[in-house]
Structures are given as structure tokens and as C-alpha cells.
Design an enzyme around this catalytic site. Structure first.
Site, PDB file in Angstrom:
ATOM      1  N   HIS A  72       0.994  -1.163   0.109  1.00 40.90           N
ATOM      2  CA  HIS A  72      -0.072   0.002  -0.096  1.00 40.90           C
ATOM      3  C   HIS A  72       0.805   1.080  -0.051  1.00 40.90           C
ATOM      4  O   HIS A  72       1.630   1.342   0.887  1.00 40.90           O
ATOM      5  CB  HIS A  72      -1.039   0.008   1.180  1.00 40.90           C
ATOM      6  CG  HIS A  72      -1.999  -0.918   1.208  1.00 40.90           C
ATOM      7  ND1 HIS A  72      -3.348  -0.531   1.495  1.00 40.90           N
ATOM      8  CD2 HIS A  72      -1.836  -2.212   0.842  1.00 40.90           C
ATOM      9  CE1 HIS A  72      -4.033  -1.801   1.358  1.00 40.90           C
ATOM     10  NE2 HIS A  72      -3.261  -2.505   0.904  1.00 40.90           N
ATOM     11  N   TYR A 200      -9.147   5.445   7.486  1.00 38.14           N
ATOM     12  CA  TYR A 200      -9.307   5.510   8.993  1.00 38.14           C
ATOM     13  C   TYR A 200     -10.235   6.736   9.029  1.00 38.14           C
ATOM     14  O   TYR A 200     -10.196   7.669   8.542  1.00 38.14           O
ATOM     15  CB  TYR A 200      -7.977   6.154   9.668  1.00 38.14           C
ATOM     16  CG  TYR A 200      -7.006   5.104   9.744  1.00 38.14           C
ATOM     17  CD1 TYR A 200      -6.039   4.865   8.626  1.00 38.14           C
ATOM     18  CD2 TYR A 200      -6.818   4.410  11.070  1.00 38.14           C
ATOM     19  CE1 TYR A 200      -4.981   3.778   8.928  1.00 38.14           C
ATOM     20  CE2 TYR A 200      -5.505   3.591  11.279  1.00 38.14           C
ATOM     21  CZ  TYR A 200      -4.790   3.106  10.137  1.00 38.14           C
ATOM     22  OH  TYR A 200      -3.958   2.204  10.018  1.00 38.14           O
ATOM     23  N   PRO A 292      -4.023   0.386  18.747  1.00 44.61           N
ATOM     24  CA  PRO A 292      -3.583  -0.174  17.375  1.00 44.61           C
ATOM     25  C   PRO A 292      -3.814   0.927  16.394  1.00 44.61           C
ATOM     26  O   PRO A 292      -3.510   0.642  15.417  1.00 44.61           O
ATOM     27  CB  PRO A 292      -4.584  -1.372  17.131  1.00 44.61           C
ATOM     28  CG  PRO A 292      -5.825  -1.069  18.270  1.00 44.61           C
ATOM     29  CD  PRO A 292      -5.230  -0.238  19.496  1.00 44.61           C
ATOM     30  N   LYS A 296       1.413   0.086  15.237  1.00 46.63           N
ATOM     31  CA  LYS A 296       2.559  -0.242  15.666  1.00 46.63           C
ATOM     32  C   LYS A 296       3.128  -1.290  16.290  1.00 46.63           C
ATOM     33  O   LYS A 296       4.460  -1.595  16.378  1.00 46.63           O
ATOM     34  CB  LYS A 296       3.218   1.084  16.111  1.00 46.63           C
ATOM     35  CG  LYS A 296       3.094   2.395  15.503  1.00 46.63           C
ATOM     36  CD  LYS A 296       4.372   2.716  14.799  1.00 46.63           C
ATOM     37  CE  LYS A 296       4.217   3.392  13.484  1.00 46.63           C
ATOM     38  NZ  LYS A 296       4.561   2.928  12.201  1.00 46.63           N
ATOM     39  N   TYR A 384       4.029   6.855  10.072  1.00 46.82           N
ATOM     40  CA  TYR A 384       3.038   5.480   9.854  1.00 46.82           C
ATOM     41  C   TYR A 384       3.921   4.610   9.262  1.00 46.82           C
ATOM     42  O   TYR A 384       3.976   3.369   9.521  1.00 46.82           O
ATOM     43  CB  TYR A 384       2.135   6.097   8.825  1.00 46.82           C
ATOM     44  CG  TYR A 384       0.900   4.902   8.815  1.00 46.82           C
ATOM     45  CD1 TYR A 384      -0.036   4.720   9.714  1.00 46.82           C
ATOM     46  CD2 TYR A 384       0.863   3.867   7.939  1.00 46.82           C
ATOM     47  CE1 TYR A 384      -1.057   3.952   9.594  1.00 46.82           C
ATOM     48  CE2 TYR A 384       0.183   3.122   7.623  1.00 46.82           C
ATOM     49  CZ  TYR A 384      -0.914   2.959   8.388  1.00 46.82           C
ATOM     50  OH  TYR A 384      -1.930   1.916   8.465  1.00 46.82           O
TER      51      TYR A 384
END
Ligand code: FAD
Ligand code: DHB
Length: 390
Positions: A72, A200, A292, A296, A384
Site C-alpha cells: 500500500h 481511517y 492499535p 505499531k 506511519y
């Protein structure tokens, strides 16, 4: 029985450490309370950073991940009726791979078994002894017998509920903790992906996350009461909640499918400092927990293993102890960066009971900023993908 490194816990941290040590000619034994089937079927993480993929590849267990995992290059943030993309690759030159944690575990167990690695499933009553000496040991019960494993080092990779952390005297340890008043309801369902990339979503009803596992299996989560029970949620209610929280942002409907797995997890930030005492070292969830939202946890466990492998290798090959001595300090730099990122992303994305309208607008302002300022988006993307400076 005797080995060089005694490892407690066959999660990603314990298995990967054992295999990397084996590749460097260092012996280890892994002790695990659950059986192979249980560890290979527990549904948990899904997002692997580039650094995690690199270490799995170096360990020789990356082939299936490369073939079946999905690369991704970005993800979407949905809020206030809009969906905006964070271009991970454009901003950082890095990407992430979506590949389930239990698939990583299958690959690692297969590699340990193929290498005749010592892996004991179904142990109980694990206890650690003599960590202040250079002859520590682990006692446990296995197949009805009481056993003792003598080793040079004990590595506690036994997750948040294990026994290792408590073996470091409380007086030498400082625990940092934050408990969040919400949890995640997670589902696996059959069907095609709803989106090419993860979404998200911040919504007044609460957070939701659209993730994936394969072209035919999808993973989704929504914020819930951590004390709620999956039995209280019919499939229709789950889909109604997910549609309400995700579709509203741009009118695109997520795709419903047959739900075949449901679970609820609580959310906590936790750090144990120090991560070492005498001949005992902690790695992964045994030493730290993140909520979560930033994906990570597994990646941090793998990062600890990288540092520890180098330190143990330096000890056995060059008789050096400096990298072992600085293990906790080195690992904690990355851990605190990830703790902050996970806390920040969690706080920005979730519905906080009792938050004032002012505080809610601050969440929106922050989302506006990270999705419109290249500098802010880059900071988010670096964290990220796991390359933020520490
Ligand atoms: P664990 O995986 O917890 O392994 C510890 C092992 O030790 C277990 O198998 C346990 O049975 C064993 N054990 C415990 N006690 C003993 C004992 N006394 N003796 C012997 N064995 C023992 N992380 C990410 O990076 N990305 C994500 O996308 C992500 N999503 C997540 C989603 C959810 C819903 C959850 C719950 C977690 C998620 N995580 C994610 C976190 C990730 O799953 C964990 O951080 C990771 O499993 C930590 O690995 P570990 O090896 O340290 O510990
Ligand atoms: C998944 C889990 C996460 O915590 C996250 O941030 C992204 C994806 C997953 O399980 O797919």
C-alpha cells in the site's frame, strides 16, 4: 537442558529472534504456553512497515509475504464528510504491506521447524531464576514433567500477560500507562475490498477502520465500549454501524459480506522502563503496548528484535557487552516515538466521551492540517511507515 538463549513466548518477537539467532549460529529454545494451532489462528495485526518486511526477508521468511501481501502506497483519512489521502510513498519514499500477523507466525514456525529449532508448545508454570548471575534458568512444566532450561540469557517475549516483566524487581522498573475508555470491535468478513487503501474514519458516532486481508477477506474495526460483548452485536447492527461511520464521508458504500470472526480489544498505552535487568531482556508487548490506531505493535516488537539480535551477536562473536548494556536505552527511543504517534492518532480519530464542542473542533482542525499541509502530512507519513527520526 542447556541452550545459549532461552526465549519465553512464540509470538512474532520470540520466533523471529530465535530464527535470526539460528542464522548467526546461536542456539535458542522457545517456550510457549499455547499450542501451534492457537498461535497460527489468532487474528491480530495486519500492517507491516518496510523495516519489518526487510528483517523478515533477511530471516528468509519473506517469500509468502511478498507474494500474498498487498503493498500500500497510501491510506485515507475520512472526516467531516470528506476523504483525503496520505500519500505515503510520495511523501516518504516508503510503503507498507498488509499481511496478517498469523500468516507471519505460520511462516516463522515453519522456518523454525524446518531448521530443527527447539520450540516447545503447551508449556505451563514458567518461572525465571538467577538473572543476577551469568547462569540464569527457566523452569516450566511440559508434557507432565517439570523441566529446567539453563541458558546464558533469558529473553522475555511473552506479551503483555507474561511472567517476564515481573521478574525485573519493581523498584528498578518504572511503568508508564494510559488506559483509553474505548475499545475496537474487529470483524473479518468474506467479500471484495471496499477500497484500494485503508480508510481511517473519524465520525461523531465513533472511529472506524476499513482494512483488508486478501482479495476475498476483509478486516474492519469500529470503536466500541471495551466492556461490550460480541454477542450483543448482530451482523445487521455491525454493518449499520460501519456504514454510518464510513459511507457518510463521500457516499461510497463499503461492501457488506458474511462475517466469520468478531472480537473486541481494549486500548492501552504502556511502557516498562527498563527493559533489561541482569541476564533478562524484554522484547515486544512484554515491555510496551500501543493502542492499535497507528499499527505499531508488531512493528515495534520486530524493531526490538533487530536491536537485540545485534547485541547478542556482538556478545557471542566479539565478546562485547556494550550493545547489550545499551539495549533498553536504544530500543526505548523508537518505542517512545511510536507511543506518541499511536496516542496522537488515537486521540485525533476517536470519539471521546464528554469532549466539549471546542475539543471536537480541535480534532477536526488537526485532521484538516495533516491532510492539507505537506509538512504535517509528511510527519504523519514518516511515523506511519516507521522512518520518523528518533
Ligand atoms: P505476542 O504476540 O503477544 O506473543 C507473546 C506470546 O507469549 C504468546 O504467544 C503467548 O501465548 C506467550 N506467552 C505468554 N505468557 C507466557 C508464559 N508465561 N510462558 C510461555 N509463553 C507465554 N501491531 C502492528 O504492528 N500493526 C497492526 O496493524 C496491529 N493491529 C493490531 C490489531 C489488534 C486487534 C491487536 C489486538 C493488536 C494489533 N497489533 C498491531 C499489535 C500486535 O498484534 C502485537 O504488538 C504483537 O503481537 C506483539 O508481538 P509479541 O511477540 O511481542 O507478543
Ligand atoms: C489493521 C490494524 C490496525 O491497527 C491498523 O492501524 C491498520 C490495519 C489490520 O488489522 O488490518
Amino acid at each position: 537442558m542447556r541452550t545459549q538463549v532461552g526465549i519465553i513466548g512464540a509470538g512474532p518477537a520470540g520466533l523471529l529472534l530465535s530464527h535470526l539467532l539460528h542464522l548467526r549460529g546461536i542456539d535458542s529454545v522457545v517456550l510457549e504456553t499455547r499450542n501451534r494451532d492457537q498461535i497460527e489462528s489468532t487474528i491480530r495485526a495486519g500492517v507491516l512497515e518496510q523495516g519489518t518486511m526487510d528483517l523478515l526477508t533477511e530471516a528468509g521468511v519473506g517469500a509468502r509475504m511478498k507474494a500474498e501481501g498487498a503493498l500500500h502506497h497510501g491510506f485515507e483519512l475520512a472526516f467531516e464528510g470528506k476523504r483525503r489521502r496520505i500519500d505515503l510513498t510520495g511523501l516518504t519514499g516508503h510503503s507498507i504491506t498488509v499481511y496478517a500477523q498469523h500468516e507471519v507466525l505460520k511462516d516463522l514456525v515453519a522456518a523454525r521447524v524446518a531448521a530443527n529449532g527447539a520450540l516447545r508448545f503447551g508449556v505451563s508454570e514458567t518461572s525465571i531464576h538467577g538473572i543476577d548471575s551469568d547462569k540464569p534458568s527457566i523452569r516450566y512444566r511440559h508434557e507432565g514433567e517439570t523441566c529446567e532450561l539453563q541458558c546464558d540469557f533469558v529473553i522475555g517475549c511473552d506479551g503483555s500477560q507474561g511472567v517476564s516483566r515481573a521478574s525485573i524487581p519493581q523498584a528498578l522498573r518504572k511503568d508508564y500507562e494510559r488506559v483509553y475508555p474505548f475499545g475496537w470491535f474487529g470483524i473479518l468478513c468474506e467479500g471484495p475490498p471496499s477500497s484500494d487503501e485503508l480508510i481511517y474514519a473519524r465520525h461523531e458516532r465513533g472511529f472506524a477502520l476499513v482494512s483488508t486481508r486478501s482479495p476475498n477477506v476483509q478486516r474492519m474495526y469500529f470503536q466500541c465500549d471495551p466492556k461490550d460483548s460480541v454477542e450483543n452485536w448482530s451482523d445487521d447492527c455491525i454493518w449499520a454501524e460501519l456504514h454510518a461511520r464510513v459511507d457518510s464521508h463521500d457516499g461510497q458504500r463499503i461492501v457488506d459480506g458474511k462475517i466469520f470472526q468478531k472480537n473486541i480489544v481494549g486500548m492501552r498505552s504502556f511502557v516498562s522502563a527498563t527493559m533489561q535487568h541482569g541476564r533478562l531482556f524484554l522484547a515486544g508487548d512484554a515491555a510496551h503496548i500501543v493502542p492499535p490506531t497507528g499499527a505499531k505493535g508488531l512493528n515495534l516488537a520486530v524493531a526490538d528484535v533487530r536491536v537485540l539480535t545485534q547485541a547478542l551477536n556482538a556478545f557471542y562473536v566479539e565478546n562485547r557487552t556494550d550493545l547489550l548494556d545499551s539495549y533498553s536505552e536504544t530500543a526505548l527511543k523508537r518505542i517512545w516515538r511510536a507511543e506518541h504517534f499511536s496516542y496522537w492518532m488515537t486521540s485525533m480519530m476517536h470519539r471521546i466521551e464528554g469532549a466539549s464542542p471546542f475539543e471536537q473542533q480541535l480534532q477536526v482542525a488537526e485532521l484538516e492540517y495533516v491532510t492539507t499541509s505537506r509538512a504535517a502530512a509528511t510527519a504523519m507519513a514518516e511515523n506511519y511507515v516507521g522512518v520518523a527520526a528518533v
